[in-house]
Design an enzyme around this catalytic site. Structure first.
Site, short mmCIF file in Angstrom:
data_model
loop_
_atom_site.label_atom_id
_atom_site.label_comp_id
_atom_site.label_asym_id
_atom_site.label_seq_id
_atom_site.Cartn_x
_atom_site.Cartn_y
_atom_site.Cartn_z
N HIS A 65 0.83 -1.20 0.00
CA HIS A 65 0.00 0.00 0.00
C HIS A 65 0.87 1.26 0.00
O HIS A 65 0.45 2.31 -0.47
CB HIS A 65 -0.89 0.03 1.24
N1 LIG Z 1 -12.74 -9.86 0.43
C1 LIG Z 1 -13.78 -9.04 0.25
N2 LIG Z 1 -14.95 -9.50 -0.23
C2 LIG Z 1 -16.00 -8.69 -0.44
N3 LIG Z 1 -15.96 -7.37 -0.18
C3 LIG Z 1 -14.83 -6.86 0.31
C4 LIG Z 1 -13.68 -7.64 0.55
N4 LIG Z 1 -12.70 -6.84 1.02
C5 LIG Z 1 -13.22 -5.60 1.07
N5 LIG Z 1 -14.51 -5.61 0.64
C6 LIG Z 1 -15.43 -4.47 0.53
O1 LIG Z 1 -14.67 -3.35 0.14
C7 LIG Z 1 -14.92 -2.28 1.04
C8 LIG Z 1 -13.67 -1.47 1.27
O2 LIG Z 1 -13.27 -0.90 0.05
P1 LIG Z 1 -12.10 0.16 -0.01
O3 LIG Z 1 -12.05 0.93 1.26
O4 LIG Z 1 -12.29 0.93 -1.26
O5 LIG Z 1 -10.77 -0.73 -0.17
P2 LIG Z 1 -9.64 -1.07 0.92
O6 LIG Z 1 -10.28 -1.98 1.91
O7 LIG Z 1 -8.55 -1.73 0.13
O8 LIG Z 1 -9.21 0.23 1.54
C9 LIG Z 1 -15.40 -2.93 2.32
O9 LIG Z 1 -16.25 -2.06 3.02
C10 LIG Z 1 -16.11 -4.18 1.83
O10 LIG Z 1 -17.48 -3.94 1.55
MG LIG Z 2 -7.38 1.23 1.26
#
Ligand SMILES: Nc1ncnc2c1ncn2[C@@H]1O[C@H](COP(=O)(O)OP(=O)(O)O)[C@@H](O)[C@H]1O
Ligand SMILES: [Mg+2]
Ligand SMILES: Nc1ncnc2c1ncn2[C@@H]1O[C@H](COP(=O)(O)OP(=O)(O)O)[C@@H](O)[C@H]1O
Ligand SMILES: [Mg+2]
Ligand SMILES: [Mg+2]
Ligand SMILES: [Mg+2]
Lengths: 208, 130, 130, 208
Positions: free
Chosen positions: C12
């Site tokens: 990241h």
């Molecule tokens: N393995 C997964 N399966 C389904 N949805 C997921 C998964 N990991 C994260 N999410 C979804 O993605 C959202 C977070 O997205 P985002 O904040 O844009 O990305 P990051 O978690 O990489 O910072 C979570 O609230 C959830 O709904």
């Molecule tokens: Mg993130």
């Protein structure tokens, strides 16, 4: 001419300089050994630490032997930057803490034994793991045995012990990442220990 | 005064330590005292006992400090740094046997919940080598 | 052409990725094809599928490429990036279930010995969460 | 006025803009939700991705619906930068791959089912884990049930499903670090899914 570092600050200074200069002179060689099985910085690390020791040599030598040793240990701890810093630092710190100002032969051996034990504790390691302990432990044993040829004999024992790390497999420190592939190379810390012992022995013998 | 456990990140690489701290900050904000150090006393790859002692001071919390390290030399130097602390602080600093980046994120998240030093360490160490 | 397995580091944080690559380089020199990427497409914390695909290209080796990642999003984006590769390359890229810094050092050390992709992955994964 | 996005590029463009603008308008709210249980970037991530979609809206709308959906998916994959990128990207890519140009109701449901399955595979996750799937799965089930009030009813179902993530414990994604402490907050991805569904439904109903 005296050769007693416990009473003579000039002898102490010669001894400190002899060790430091030996490490600095062999920095490239130690680094090359560490390139083969580690991260290639052992010579740089020792040089950094012992340049600081060398710069303070007169000050260090002005102190009684135990205080001088402890101060060398502290300098190595603070300046080396690699695993060897706290390990050699602990060796010297413990010597400084354990040695009386005018030690008997037995007291010297006891202090060295305490210092080697402290290195084992610091490194969570022991002889047989392809580290500096593979020199420190057998040399201490040899010193304990006493008899003819001490201290001169110890330099040879130290180099033989360093040589004996070549076929060992590293299980401590960076070299342990290499597993089987650490076999066939001398451990850089074993080499620096042997050089350090040789420097002490040579310095004391020269004046004897 | 922040009563949460502090986190210290000690890497051979100042970049790794700084970047890990950035990731931790993004996840837990300012709720956790956080400090990092990396590099040998000349700035090359390695670690530095005085820098580690200093970082522990900056992340100090009465609840204690959890230290995350990368490879062997960082561990040995951190143990040395901890031993060189005042008697009064020494017993409240623990070294976590956990991967540096993932462990720091876990430890900080746990710390941000007001958990004890021991809980913080255990959470980080759930990630320790099998 | 380097016949050793290549290593890709995906964090990241661009700092973490760069610093990890520095540590790997210091340990294995140029014997291993190595590339890193980090940060979202705007440069903030996150990862970027095109950057990951690009890094795989830079570390490409006929022996394959092992990818090390930090947290969940980096994993999901790396899996996506791998799937988007040419048919011919896709099967020769593996994602390691290992901590990023420690895993990269282990994987690269194994790769520098000329080990297979599978051996490299297994060595890195010896460090995986218990 | 037609409301069929399969035949009318103007409807497709309105639909694309409606989704993208909804995501962009709610970016701060999504980020705030992600601050509570994630790393606080979900709004930024969605905004980045959907600004790229918005910029390409006329181009996208000029293509047949399946191709437009696939292209949206690719844009999200390439631009979002968080876990939600490949997840939403896979949703749209799979819709694009599965939908015929002029789908029947059953074909639409089949394509949505394939897309939701692809999200599960991509995320190694399923409903009940406090993610976007906790909206996508029940809304798909509701659509399958059919009957009165579709599509309007689906927007309410989506918001209720997002609300139902509040008491859940996250076991996937960044929020899973929080363990028990993820309980009590709405999942940001569930919220963005509900907003997306609402945008689609509203856009289609407005013109009906
Ligand atoms: N393995 C997964 N399966 C389904 N949805 C997921 C998964 N990991 C994260 N999410 C979804 O993605 C959202 C977070 O997205 P985002 O904040 O844009 O990305 P990051 O978690 O990489 O910072 C979570 O609230 C959830 O709904
Ligand atoms: Mg993130
Ligand atoms: N745990 C340990 N116990 C004993 N000696 C060790 C240990 N770890 C490393 N060493 C010694 O230190 C040497 C490496 O020192 P150096 O290269 O200066 O530090 P680093 O390994 O941090 O780069 C090794 O060759 C070995 O002799
Ligand atoms: Mg070294
Ligand atoms: Mg080193
Ligand atoms: Mg997020």
């Amino acid at each position: 001419m005296t050769v007693d570092p416990t009473t003579d600050s000039a002898v102490r200074e010669r001894l400190i300089r002899a060790i430091a200069e030996r490490m600095i002179a062999h920095a490239d060689e130690l680094t090359a050994l560490d390139q083969a099985i580690g991260d290639g910085d052992h010579g740089l690390n020792m040089k950094r630490g012992f340049e600081a020791v060398l710069a303070a040599a007169p000050d260090l030598a002005a102190r009684p032997l135990p205080a001088a040793l402890a101060e060398i240990g502290k300098t190595l701890v603070m300046r080396v930057g690699g695993a060897s810093g706290p390990l050699y630092g602990t060796l010297f710190l413990t010597l400084g803490k354990t040695l009386p100002e005018r030690p008997s032969g037995d007291e010297l051996i006891a202090a060295l034994a305490a210092a080697v034990d402290a290195v084992k504790a610091r490194g969570k390691s022991d002889a047989g793991q392809k580290t500096m302990l593979d020199v420190l432990v057998p040399v201490l044993d040899d010193l304990r045995r006493g008899g003819d040829g001490v201290p001169g004999r110890l330099a040879d024992a130290a180099h033989a012990a360093a040589q004996a790390t070549v076929p060992m497999r590293a299980v401590r420190g960076r070299a342990s990442f290499l597993g089987e592939r650490s076999i066939g190379h001398m451990d850089p810390g074993a080499r620096s220990s042997a050089l350090m012992i040789e420097a002490v022995v040579t310095c004391l013998e020269e004046r004897a | 005064m922040n009563a949460n456990v502090g986190i210290v990140i000690v890497s051979h690489s100042p970049d790794v330590a700084r970047g890990t701290a950035d990731m931790v900050r993004q996840m837990v904000g300012d709720e956790v005292p956080l400090a990092w150090c990396g590099g040998n006393p000349d700035g090359g790859l390695g670690t530095s006992v005085p820098d580690i002692m200093d970082a522990i001071g900056r992340a100090w919390s009465e609840a204690g400090v959890a230290v995350l390290v990368d490879l062997g030399g960082a561990e040995t130097n951190s143990e040395m740094a901890i031993e060189m602390l005042d008697d009064e602080r020494r017993g409240r600093v623990v070294l976590c046997n956990a991967p540096i980046v993932e462990g720091a994120v876990m430890a900080a998240t746990e710390a941000s919940a007001g958990s004890t030093l021991d809980e913080v360490r255990r959470t980080a160490e759930e990630l320790k080598p099998a």
